[in-house]
Design a protein around this motif. Sequence first.
Motif, PDB file in Angstrom:
ATOM      1  N   ALA A 289       0.854  -1.189   0.000  1.00 25.75           N
ATOM      2  CA  ALA A 289       0.000   0.000   0.000  1.00 25.75           C
ATOM      3  C   ALA A 289       0.887   1.235   0.000  1.00 25.75           C
ATOM      4  N   ALA A 290       0.630   2.161  -0.927  1.00 26.95           N
ATOM      5  CA  ALA A 290       1.410   3.398  -0.990  1.00 26.95           C
ATOM      6  C   ALA A 290       1.283   4.161   0.326  1.00 26.95           C
ATOM      7  N   GLY A 291       2.409   4.437   0.963  1.00 28.81           N
ATOM      8  CA  GLY A 291       2.387   5.159   2.225  1.00 28.81           C
ATOM      9  C   GLY A 291       1.867   4.340   3.384  1.00 28.81           C
ATOM     10  N   GLY A 292       1.744   3.017   3.194  1.00 24.67           N
ATOM     11  CA  GLY A 292       1.178   2.174   4.238  1.00 24.67           C
ATOM     12  C   GLY A 292       2.237   1.426   5.018  1.00 24.67           C
ATOM     13  N   VAL A 293       1.773   0.495   5.846  1.00 25.06           N
ATOM     14  CA  VAL A 293       2.668  -0.298   6.683  1.00 25.06           C
ATOM     15  C   VAL A 293       2.617  -1.745   6.213  1.00 25.06           C
ATOM     16  N   ARG A 294       3.770  -2.378   6.152  1.00 22.33           N
ATOM     17  CA  ARG A 294       3.875  -3.777   5.756  1.00 22.33           C
ATOM     18  C   ARG A 294       3.536  -4.660   6.946  1.00 22.33           C
ATOM     19  N   LEU A 295       2.689  -5.653   6.713  1.00 14.38           N
ATOM     20  CA  LEU A 295       2.266  -6.563   7.782  1.00 14.38           C
ATOM     21  C   LEU A 295       2.737  -7.989   7.500  1.00 14.38           C
ATOM     22  N   GLY A 296       3.896  -8.107   6.848  1.00 11.57           N
ATOM     23  CA  GLY A 296       4.480  -9.413   6.589  1.00 11.57           C
ATOM     24  C   GLY A 296       3.875 -10.091   5.378  1.00 11.57           C
ATOM     25  N   THR A 297       3.999 -11.405   5.346  1.00 12.48           N
ATOM     26  CA  THR A 297       3.442 -12.204   4.260  1.00 12.48           C
ATOM     27  C   THR A 297       2.469 -13.222   4.823  1.00 12.48           C
ATOM     28  N   ALA A 298       1.620 -13.752   3.957  1.00 13.43           N
ATOM     29  CA  ALA A 298       0.596 -14.695   4.417  1.00 13.43           C
ATOM     30  C   ALA A 298       0.295 -15.708   3.333  1.00 13.43           C
ATOM     31  N   GLY A 299      -0.124 -16.879   3.767  1.00  8.46           N
ATOM     32  CA  GLY A 299      -0.548 -17.923   2.848  1.00  8.46           C
ATOM     33  C   GLY A 299      -2.062 -17.935   2.738  1.00  8.46           C
ATOM     34  N   VAL A 300      -2.564 -17.823   1.526  1.00  9.40           N
ATOM     35  CA  VAL A 300      -4.007 -17.775   1.296  1.00  9.40           C
ATOM     36  C   VAL A 300      -4.600 -19.168   1.509  1.00  9.40           C
ATOM     37  N   SER A 301      -5.574 -19.260   2.411  1.00 10.91           N
ATOM     38  CA  SER A 301      -6.199 -20.549   2.712  1.00 10.91           C
ATOM     39  C   SER A 301      -7.573 -20.703   2.080  1.00 10.91           C
ATOM     40  N   ASP A 302      -8.261 -19.584   1.831  1.00 10.31           N
ATOM     41  CA  ASP A 302      -9.623 -19.687   1.290  1.00 10.31           C
ATOM     42  C   ASP A 302      -9.972 -18.414   0.535  1.00 10.31           C
ATOM     43  N   VAL A 303     -10.688 -18.574  -0.576  1.00 11.25           N
ATOM     44  CA  VAL A 303     -11.198 -17.442  -1.347  1.00 11.25           C
ATOM     45  C   VAL A 303     -12.668 -17.730  -1.648  1.00 11.25           C
ATOM     46  N   VAL A 304     -13.553 -16.843  -1.187  1.00  8.80           N
ATOM     47  CA  VAL A 304     -14.990 -17.035  -1.378  1.00  8.80           C
ATOM     48  C   VAL A 304     -15.534 -15.905  -2.248  1.00  8.80           C
ATOM     49  N   PHE A 305     -16.104 -16.257  -3.398  1.00 12.69           N
ATOM     50  CA  PHE A 305     -16.712 -15.266  -4.279  1.00 12.69           C
ATOM     51  C   PHE A 305     -18.085 -14.882  -3.726  1.00 12.69           C
TER      52      PHE A 305
END
Length: 354
Positions: A289-305
């Motif tokens: 995010a421009a001007g934002g804070v990094r919150l590390g990395t994450a593994g995506v477990s679920d995506v719900v449309f």
Amino acid sequence: MSAPLVDISSVSHRFGQHTVLKDVSLKIEPGSYTILLGPSGSGKTTLLSILGGFVTPSEGKVFIRGEDCTSVPPAKRPTTTVFQDYALFPHMSVGANVGFGLRMQGVDGATRAAKAREALALVGLAAAFDKKPHQLSGGQRQRVALARALVIEPAVLLLDEPLGALDLKLRRQMQDELKAIQKRVGTAFIHVTHDQEEAMALADHCVVMNDGRIEDEGPPERVYARPATRFSATFMGESTILAGTVTEATDRTSTVATPVGAVSLPGALPVGSAVALAIRPEHLVLGTAAGGVRLGTAGVSDVVFQGSFKRVLAASIEDPSVQFIAKLPATATVQPGDTVAISCDTDRIILLAD
């Protein structure tokens, strides 16, 4: 400043040894649409029953229009209640159902009929006067119950989960109609629900309840954008919660150590204090995010449309106990198994009181 229409003062209530309301105080302004929001067992229906006169509180007072109504029976206080099951008389016509409260007040037949027709016209059912309740749909019966409550011109209309028996499409339609009717008549509505979307659609005053207490209250926009407590942040919408400790502070900013990295926040906080940070799903960014804070990395477990957006669940690589909840555009190409960077605009991070 004018006096509140309803003033609930230090109300507590017990059923046997079980305390269901704990020192609740609340003011309701004239013409407002107040939602009592909370899970089952939070005390919201008991509070509504106390307002309606069906339950006398163990402690505390209820004032309506400045008068002590704590022990006044339902028929003698300036309130009416619309219940979830509508409670219409099946053998009576719709017109007779609507005019029943006036009949109990001794109003003559011609006046009752005229006022019943006016009330039915208000809720869009002028043509249903001579029909029987079984000839109407669920949404129409709900509007008849509303007309019956409004026809006696109460100072406060109480609604106990009135849309709970309706399907999703009809419920949303009735939300729009309820708000429009409330604006037209100007009566204060107090409405109980456990549905957060319903609360945000209807309320101009939202009261979040939990375990017999008021956790948060105010305009729904404020309660959602800046919830006062952890419970409010997770019940009034979803949030990712980060536990942290303040490690540095200046006059203008504080640095909070969290399991996913350091976060800088505006304002001076006591060094060493434990805090909780909340981030709404729509404010999490997969990427930078421009001007934002990094919150590390994450593994995506679920995506719900979900039609207009995708709801994404992702576990932090740095601390798998942290579960990020993100709301992304429907066109986003993310899928389970992806490893993504997580970030957020610092201004969108909510510092919780608890």
